[in-house]
Motif scaffolding. Structure first.
Motif, mmCIF file in Angstrom:
data_model
loop_
_atom_site.group_PDB
_atom_site.id
_atom_site.type_symbol
_atom_site.label_atom_id
_atom_site.label_comp_id
_atom_site.label_asym_id
_atom_site.label_seq_id
_atom_site.Cartn_x
_atom_site.Cartn_y
_atom_site.Cartn_z
ATOM 1 N N TYR A 168 0.840 -1.190 0.000
ATOM 2 C CA TYR A 168 0.000 0.000 0.000
ATOM 3 C C TYR A 168 0.876 1.241 0.000
ATOM 4 C CZ TYR A 168 0.781 -0.532 5.049
ATOM 5 O OH TYR A 168 1.340 -0.716 6.281
ATOM 6 N N THR A 169 0.246 2.372 -0.296
ATOM 7 C CA THR A 169 0.905 3.664 -0.261
ATOM 8 C C THR A 169 0.341 4.443 0.915
ATOM 9 O OG1 THR A 169 1.225 3.646 -2.654
ATOM 10 C CG2 THR A 169 1.360 5.784 -1.552
ATOM 11 N N LEU A 170 1.232 4.947 1.748
ATOM 12 C CA LEU A 170 0.848 5.672 2.954
ATOM 13 C C LEU A 170 1.143 7.159 2.771
ATOM 14 C CD1 LEU A 170 -0.078 5.153 5.940
ATOM 15 C CD2 LEU A 170 2.358 5.105 6.528
ATOM 16 N N VAL B 219 4.573 7.325 0.525
ATOM 17 C CA VAL B 219 5.609 6.295 0.579
ATOM 18 C C VAL B 219 4.961 4.926 0.385
ATOM 19 C CG1 VAL B 219 7.159 7.660 2.026
ATOM 20 C CG2 VAL B 219 5.503 6.143 3.110
ATOM 21 N N ASP B 220 5.700 4.023 -0.230
ATOM 22 C CA ASP B 220 5.202 2.675 -0.515
ATOM 23 C C ASP B 220 5.682 1.715 0.562
ATOM 24 O OD1 ASP B 220 4.011 3.486 -2.968
ATOM 25 O OD2 ASP B 220 5.995 3.465 -3.891
ATOM 26 N N LEU B 221 4.767 0.828 0.978
ATOM 27 C CA LEU B 221 5.119 -0.181 1.972
ATOM 28 C C LEU B 221 4.904 -1.577 1.406
ATOM 29 C CD1 LEU B 221 4.110 2.391 3.914
ATOM 30 C CD2 LEU B 221 4.911 0.715 5.541
ATOM 31 N N ASP B 222 5.904 -2.428 1.592
ATOM 32 C CA ASP B 222 5.843 -3.861 1.297
ATOM 33 C C ASP B 222 5.822 -4.520 2.666
ATOM 34 O OD1 ASP B 222 6.016 -6.430 0.326
ATOM 35 O OD2 ASP B 222 8.103 -6.255 -0.306
ATOM 36 N N ASP B 223 4.656 -5.004 3.070
ATOM 37 C CA ASP B 223 4.369 -5.357 4.450
ATOM 38 C C ASP B 223 4.157 -6.864 4.588
ATOM 39 O OD1 ASP B 223 3.491 -5.207 7.105
ATOM 40 O OD2 ASP B 223 2.142 -3.530 6.720
ATOM 41 N N TRP B 224 4.964 -7.513 5.432
ATOM 42 C CA TRP B 224 4.885 -8.954 5.675
ATOM 43 C C TRP B 224 4.519 -9.230 7.122
ATOM 44 C CZ3 TRP B 224 5.829 -13.227 2.588
ATOM 45 C CH2 TRP B 224 6.340 -12.979 1.307
ATOM 46 N N MET B 225 3.589 -10.139 7.347
ATOM 47 C CA MET B 225 3.241 -10.609 8.688
ATOM 48 C C MET B 225 3.390 -12.125 8.709
ATOM 49 S SD MET B 225 -0.183 -8.417 9.438
ATOM 50 C CE MET B 225 -0.229 -6.674 9.058
ATOM 51 N N LYS C 256 10.336 5.090 -1.523
ATOM 52 C CA LYS C 256 9.741 6.144 -2.341
ATOM 53 C C LYS C 256 10.512 6.155 -3.652
ATOM 54 C CE LYS C 256 7.957 10.752 -2.477
ATOM 55 N NZ LYS C 256 6.647 10.435 -2.980
ATOM 56 N N TRP C 257 9.778 6.101 -4.747
ATOM 57 C CA TRP C 257 10.369 6.043 -6.087
ATOM 58 C C TRP C 257 11.382 4.907 -6.192
ATOM 59 C CZ3 TRP C 257 11.156 11.570 -4.545
ATOM 60 C CH2 TRP C 257 10.043 12.342 -4.871
ATOM 61 N N GLY C 258 11.118 3.804 -5.490
ATOM 62 C CA GLY C 258 12.009 2.650 -5.536
ATOM 63 C C GLY C 258 13.225 2.768 -4.633
ATOM 64 N N VAL C 259 13.377 3.876 -3.920
ATOM 65 C CA VAL C 259 14.517 4.080 -3.031
ATOM 66 C C VAL C 259 14.133 3.625 -1.622
ATOM 67 C CG1 VAL C 259 16.079 5.787 -2.006
ATOM 68 C CG2 VAL C 259 15.366 6.024 -4.396
ATOM 69 N N HIS C 260 14.906 2.725 -1.051
ATOM 70 C CA HIS C 260 14.654 2.194 0.287
ATOM 71 C C HIS C 260 14.862 3.294 1.331
ATOM 72 C CE1 HIS C 260 16.080 -0.120 3.926
ATOM 73 N NE2 HIS C 260 14.837 -0.537 3.768
ATOM 74 N N LEU C 261 13.810 3.584 2.109
ATOM 75 C CA LEU C 261 13.879 4.621 3.144
ATOM 76 C C LEU C 261 14.089 4.057 4.537
ATOM 77 C CD1 LEU C 261 10.922 6.893 1.993
ATOM 78 C CD2 LEU C 261 13.367 7.155 1.490
#
Length: 179
Positions: free
Chosen positions: A129-131, A142-148, A164-169
């Motif tokens: 998702y995008t937050l 910002v984009d989140l790749d979220d694992w549970m 953001k824009w493929g850059v790891h924050l």
């Protein structure tokens, strides 16, 4: 200070580009793992969480705790999250989730841009998702790749990668527990 941390992470060279050939496994890789995660069952009633945000250099930039009040009616769920940060600030996020066939879920919240989409398999759940993230008076998407990953009937671990824009924050790590 938060803005400088965020902006310095966004402006830094994309280390992730050097590792782009190293893709993580998809959620299907966990289809046989037990115990099986049913989000509607786990996120039902009160759930507590503790977590932290680490910036791209690994520095712990923020710590927090969350009290979640969760309820489901059929395929519709509400996860009402009350965050308390280590600096004393608070935040509330209310997720509205829909459970679909084959372990798929969609969700919305006031600070989520569009719709979150995810998939549960075995003991794992992955969604993206995008937050809309407020930082020093400005809002960044910002984009989140979220694992549970469900550990047992009481404990679940969560790791989300923020970019953001493929850059790891940075990374968000959480431990959920059911009292």
């Amino acid at each position: 200070m938060q803005r400088r941390l965020f902006l310095s992470a966004a402006a830094a060279p994309p280390l992730g580009l050097a590792l782009s050939g190293c893709a993580s496994p998809g959620v299907d890789a966990y289809a046989q793992d037990k115990p099986v995660l049913d989000l509607a069952q786990y996120f039902n009633g009160r759930v507590l969480a503790h977590g932290m945000f680490q910036n791209r250099s690994g520095r712990i930039a923020r710590r927090f705790s969350v009290v979640m009040d969760c309820a489901w009616q059929g395929s519709q769920g509400v996860l009402d999250e009350a965050f308390t940060y280590s600096d004393g600030t608070t935040q509330r996020r209310v997720w509205r989730l829909t459970k679909h066939a084959d372990g798929r879920y969609t969700g919305t919240a006031d600070d989520v841009v569009g719709e979150a989409r995810g998939q549960a398999r075995g003991n794992a759940f992955r969604w993206a998702y995008t937050l809309a993230l407020p930082v020093d008076g400005r809002v960044y998407h910002v984009d989140l790749d979220d694992w549970m990953v469900l550990i047992d009937e009481r404990v679940m671990l969560n790791r989300a990668t923020m970019s953001k824009w493929g850059v790891h924050l940075g990374d968000i790590t959480l431990s959920f527990s059911k009292p």
